[in-house]
Design a protein around this motif. Structure first.
Motif, mmCIF file in Angstrom:
data_model
loop_
_atom_site.group_PDB
_atom_site.id
_atom_site.type_symbol
_atom_site.label_atom_id
_atom_site.label_comp_id
_atom_site.label_asym_id
_atom_site.label_seq_id
_atom_site.Cartn_x
_atom_site.Cartn_y
_atom_site.Cartn_z
ATOM 1 N N LEU A 195 0.832 -1.206 0.000
ATOM 2 C CA LEU A 195 0.000 0.000 0.000
ATOM 3 C C LEU A 195 0.867 1.258 0.000
ATOM 4 C CD1 LEU A 195 -3.034 0.588 0.023
ATOM 5 C CD2 LEU A 195 -2.874 0.917 2.489
ATOM 6 N N GLU A 196 0.630 2.119 -0.986
ATOM 7 C CA GLU A 196 1.382 3.359 -1.115
ATOM 8 C C GLU A 196 0.532 4.587 -0.800
ATOM 9 O OE1 GLU A 196 2.912 3.412 -5.063
ATOM 10 O OE2 GLU A 196 4.325 1.753 -4.731
ATOM 11 N N MET A 197 -0.767 4.491 -1.062
ATOM 12 C CA MET A 197 -1.642 5.625 -0.811
ATOM 13 C C MET A 197 -2.871 5.154 -0.035
ATOM 14 S SD MET A 197 -4.418 7.707 -1.425
ATOM 15 C CE MET A 197 -5.229 7.353 -2.977
ATOM 16 N N LEU A 198 -3.102 5.783 1.123
ATOM 17 C CA LEU A 198 -4.249 5.462 1.972
ATOM 18 C C LEU A 198 -4.993 6.743 2.301
ATOM 19 C CD1 LEU A 198 -5.903 3.482 3.752
ATOM 20 C CD2 LEU A 198 -4.290 3.972 5.601
ATOM 21 N N ASN A 199 -6.272 6.792 1.961
ATOM 22 C CA ASN A 199 -7.078 7.970 2.246
ATOM 23 C C ASN A 199 -8.363 7.530 2.944
ATOM 24 O OD1 ASN A 199 -8.419 10.408 2.349
ATOM 25 N ND2 ASN A 199 -8.057 10.939 0.195
ATOM 26 N N LEU A 200 -8.444 7.851 4.234
ATOM 27 C CA LEU A 200 -9.641 7.545 5.030
ATOM 28 C C LEU A 200 -10.267 8.824 5.577
ATOM 29 C CD1 LEU A 200 -8.258 4.511 7.097
ATOM 30 C CD2 LEU A 200 -9.565 4.441 4.969
ATOM 31 N N SER A 201 -9.924 9.938 5.004
ATOM 32 C CA SER A 201 -10.362 11.225 5.536
ATOM 33 C C SER A 201 -11.869 11.424 5.401
ATOM 34 C CB SER A 201 -9.629 12.363 4.813
ATOM 35 O OG SER A 201 -10.003 12.396 3.434
ATOM 36 N N HIS A 202 -12.366 12.380 6.228
ATOM 37 C CA HIS A 202 -13.776 12.771 6.196
ATOM 38 C C HIS A 202 -14.709 11.563 6.401
ATOM 39 C CE1 HIS A 202 -11.756 16.141 4.176
ATOM 40 N NE2 HIS A 202 -12.728 16.892 4.675
ATOM 41 N N ASN A 203 -14.477 10.875 7.521
ATOM 42 C CA ASN A 203 -15.340 9.789 7.953
ATOM 43 C C ASN A 203 -15.643 9.978 9.433
ATOM 44 O OD1 ASN A 203 -15.990 7.536 5.891
ATOM 45 N ND2 ASN A 203 -13.814 7.964 5.472
ATOM 46 N N GLN A 204 -16.327 9.031 10.023
ATOM 47 C CA GLN A 204 -16.671 9.091 11.439
ATOM 48 C C GLN A 204 -15.875 8.055 12.226
ATOM 49 O OE1 GLN A 204 -18.770 11.511 12.447
ATOM 50 N NE2 GLN A 204 -18.911 12.134 10.312
ATOM 51 N N LEU A 205 -14.672 7.802 11.790
ATOM 52 C CA LEU A 205 -13.836 6.802 12.446
ATOM 53 C C LEU A 205 -13.456 7.263 13.859
ATOM 54 C CD1 LEU A 205 -11.529 5.992 9.420
ATOM 55 C CD2 LEU A 205 -13.407 4.586 10.281
ATOM 56 N N SER A 206 -13.150 6.302 14.718
ATOM 57 C CA SER A 206 -12.773 6.615 16.096
ATOM 58 C C SER A 206 -11.625 5.707 16.513
ATOM 59 C CB SER A 206 -13.970 6.436 17.033
ATOM 60 O OG SER A 206 -14.453 5.104 16.975
ATOM 61 N N GLY A 207 -11.219 5.841 17.768
ATOM 62 C CA GLY A 207 -10.116 5.021 18.256
ATOM 63 C C GLY A 207 -8.776 5.579 17.807
ATOM 64 N N SER A 208 -7.760 4.789 17.943
ATOM 65 C CA SER A 208 -6.412 5.224 17.610
ATOM 66 C C SER A 208 -5.934 4.580 16.304
ATOM 67 C CB SER A 208 -5.447 4.850 18.743
ATOM 68 O OG SER A 208 -5.464 3.447 18.956
ATOM 69 N N ILE A 209 -4.878 5.154 15.747
ATOM 70 C CA ILE A 209 -4.245 4.563 14.561
ATOM 71 C C ILE A 209 -3.531 3.293 15.017
ATOM 72 C CG2 ILE A 209 -2.607 4.922 12.697
ATOM 73 C CD1 ILE A 209 -3.034 7.925 13.058
ATOM 74 N N PRO A 210 -3.797 2.160 14.386
ATOM 75 C CA PRO A 210 -3.141 0.919 14.828
ATOM 76 C C PRO A 210 -1.631 1.064 14.889
ATOM 77 C CG PRO A 210 -4.866 0.430 13.234
ATOM 78 C CD PRO A 210 -4.722 1.929 13.251
ATOM 79 N N GLU A 211 -1.045 0.607 15.987
ATOM 80 C CA GLU A 211 0.406 0.674 16.156
ATOM 81 C C GLU A 211 1.131 -0.138 15.089
ATOM 82 O OE1 GLU A 211 4.027 1.803 17.823
ATOM 83 O OE2 GLU A 211 1.988 2.587 18.112
ATOM 84 N N SER A 212 0.433 -1.171 14.573
ATOM 85 C CA SER A 212 1.050 -2.022 13.553
ATOM 86 C C SER A 212 1.292 -1.276 12.245
ATOM 87 C CB SER A 212 0.174 -3.245 13.289
ATOM 88 O OG SER A 212 -1.139 -2.866 12.892
ATOM 89 N N PHE A 213 0.692 -0.088 12.087
ATOM 90 C CA PHE A 213 0.910 0.696 10.866
ATOM 91 C C PHE A 213 2.365 1.160 10.740
ATOM 92 C CE2 PHE A 213 -3.324 2.327 8.995
ATOM 93 C CZ PHE A 213 -3.866 1.051 9.095
ATOM 94 N N LYS A 214 3.117 1.120 11.828
ATOM 95 C CA LYS A 214 4.519 1.545 11.746
ATOM 96 C C LYS A 214 5.340 0.595 10.875
ATOM 97 C CE LYS A 214 5.965 -0.922 15.938
ATOM 98 N NZ LYS A 214 6.490 -0.773 17.323
ATOM 99 N N LEU A 215 4.798 -0.585 10.602
ATOM 100 C CA LEU A 215 5.492 -1.562 9.762
ATOM 101 C C LEU A 215 5.237 -1.335 8.274
ATOM 102 C CD1 LEU A 215 4.668 -4.761 11.860
ATOM 103 C CD2 LEU A 215 6.719 -3.328 11.989
ATOM 104 N N MET A 216 4.316 -0.425 7.958
ATOM 105 C CA MET A 216 3.972 -0.172 6.552
ATOM 106 C C MET A 216 4.933 0.879 5.997
ATOM 107 S SD MET A 216 -0.190 -0.170 7.081
ATOM 108 C CE MET A 216 -0.611 -0.307 5.353
ATOM 109 N N ASN A 217 6.007 0.409 5.421
ATOM 110 C CA ASN A 217 7.074 1.302 4.964
ATOM 111 C C ASN A 217 6.915 1.781 3.528
ATOM 112 O OD1 ASN A 217 8.446 1.046 7.460
ATOM 113 N ND2 ASN A 217 9.255 -0.941 6.800
ATOM 114 N N ALA A 218 5.897 1.275 2.808
ATOM 115 C CA ALA A 218 5.737 1.653 1.399
ATOM 116 C C ALA A 218 4.911 2.921 1.225
ATOM 117 C CB ALA A 218 5.091 0.498 0.626
#
Length: 368
Positions: free
Chosen positions: A140-163
């Protein structure tokens, strides 16, 4: 057929084109929903339905498009949940459902799209937390989740996504720290704006509370210092309670003997105040004047052996005076003495309770 003025619904018979590999009907005036017959086009690799007025629920049948590489259904009026079956389209590398009315959670099945390079789910009404399984999208190179009603925290496992080349999580309701990776630390603040509870030591975001905490070694040092001090306080408190109890017992014993002597002398007609070290007669006259000869207006309580009056003395002190019944037959002198014994018996435990509360509160004070 993109970029025309085609109107009406998508004909279900189009799903019979099982040899069709690419279909682009974007930028038209199409309405209605996607025919479930589209699930039969097993060789479909590119499906572009964007910029129409399509609506309704996306059929789960699209999950049968095993060869699908490119899916764009953005800028329509689709609603309902994102079909979890799309997670079966394992060859997808472009996935855009932005600018619709999708609700519910992000399907965890999307985490199985190992070859996905672009995921855009922005401008919908998606809720709950970002699934941590999305971190398995290693391409995954581009992730766009903006303008939603999401909650909680950004998963810590996202630090492994180096692309990652671009991330946009703005205007959601995320909180907590950013993952500790260069991909997130190097992003512009615009990628996170609209999330007041996100934090990290980067420009434009508040510092996380955890980063402001005292180091663990300082806590250990404070603990080593406070424990002996707390022990000394507790020992001193116990000694103080013991000494006070001894003093109180002696004092009350003396008062009990004095009260017995006063009562006995009162029974034999002696001057009740003559034993006192102060001028009892003057005090008695002052009490009579202060209570207007024991007027009921000054009475604040009644007991078995007398009534209690509130009196303001010439010194300015306000005292409670207990007036015994005038008749010795009506007066139970034992009850009067029992009141003295009551204070002797129950006052030390109350002090002990107060000392215990103070001892419990001491560690909290020391920690602060």
């Amino acid at each position: 057929m993109g970029g025309n003025r085609i109107r009406g619904n998508i004909p279900p018979s189009l799903g019979n084109s099982i040899q069709l590999g690419a279909l682009n009907i974007s930028f038209n005036d199409l309405v209605g929903g996607i025919p479930k017959e589209f699930g039969k086009m097993a060789r479909m690799e590119t499906l572009v339905l964007s910029n129409n007025r399509l609506s309704g629920i996306v059929p789960q049948d699209l999950g049968s498009l095993a060869e699908l590489l490119y899916l764009d259904m953005s800028i329509n009026m689709f609603n309902g949940s994102i079909p979890f079956s799309l997670g079966q389209c394992s060859k997808l590398h472009f996935f855009n459902l932005s600018n619709n009315g999708f609700i519910g959670e992000i399907p965890v099945q999307l985490g199985g799209l190992d070859h996905l390079s672009v995921l855009d789910l922005s401008h919908n009404s998606l809720i709950k937390e970002i699934p941590s399984v999305l971190s398995s999208m290693s391409s995954l190179e581009m992730l766009n989740l903006s303008h939603n009603q999401l909650s909680g925290s950004i998963p810590e496992s996202f630090k492994l996504m180096n692309a990652f080349l671009k991330i946009d999580l703005s205007y959601t309701h995320l909180r907590g720290p950013l993952p500790k990776s260069k991909a997130f630390l190097n992003l512009p603040i615009e990628a996170f704006q609209g999330n007041e509870d996100l934090c990290r030591n980067v420009t434009g975001l508040k510092q996380c509370a955890s980063e402001c905490r005292t180091p663990k070694w300082k806590h250990k040092l404070a603990l080593l210092i406070s424990l002996p001090l707390l022990g000394a306080l507790l020992l001193g408190g116990l000694l103080g309670i013991f000494n006070f109890y001894s003093w109180r017992s002696k004092t009350l014993r003396s008062k009990s003997l004095l009260s017995t002597q006063l009562v006995n002398e009162h029974k034999h007609g002696k001057n009740f105040f003559s034993v006192s070290t102060f001028n009892g007669r003057e005090t008695y006259d002052e009490i009579l004047a202060g209570t207007e000869d024991f007027n009921e207006a000054y009475c604040i309580g009644m007991g078995t052996c007398g009534s209690v009056y509130s009196v303001k003395l010439s010194s300015g002190d306000i005292v409670a005076v207990k007036r015994l019944h005038s008749s010795s037959e009506e007066t139970d002198h034992n009850d009067f003495l029992n009141e003295i014994i009551y204070y002797k018996k129950y006052t030390p435990p109350l002090i002990l309770i107060a000392a215990t509360v103070a001892a419990i509160a001491s560690p909290l004070f020391l920690r602060r």
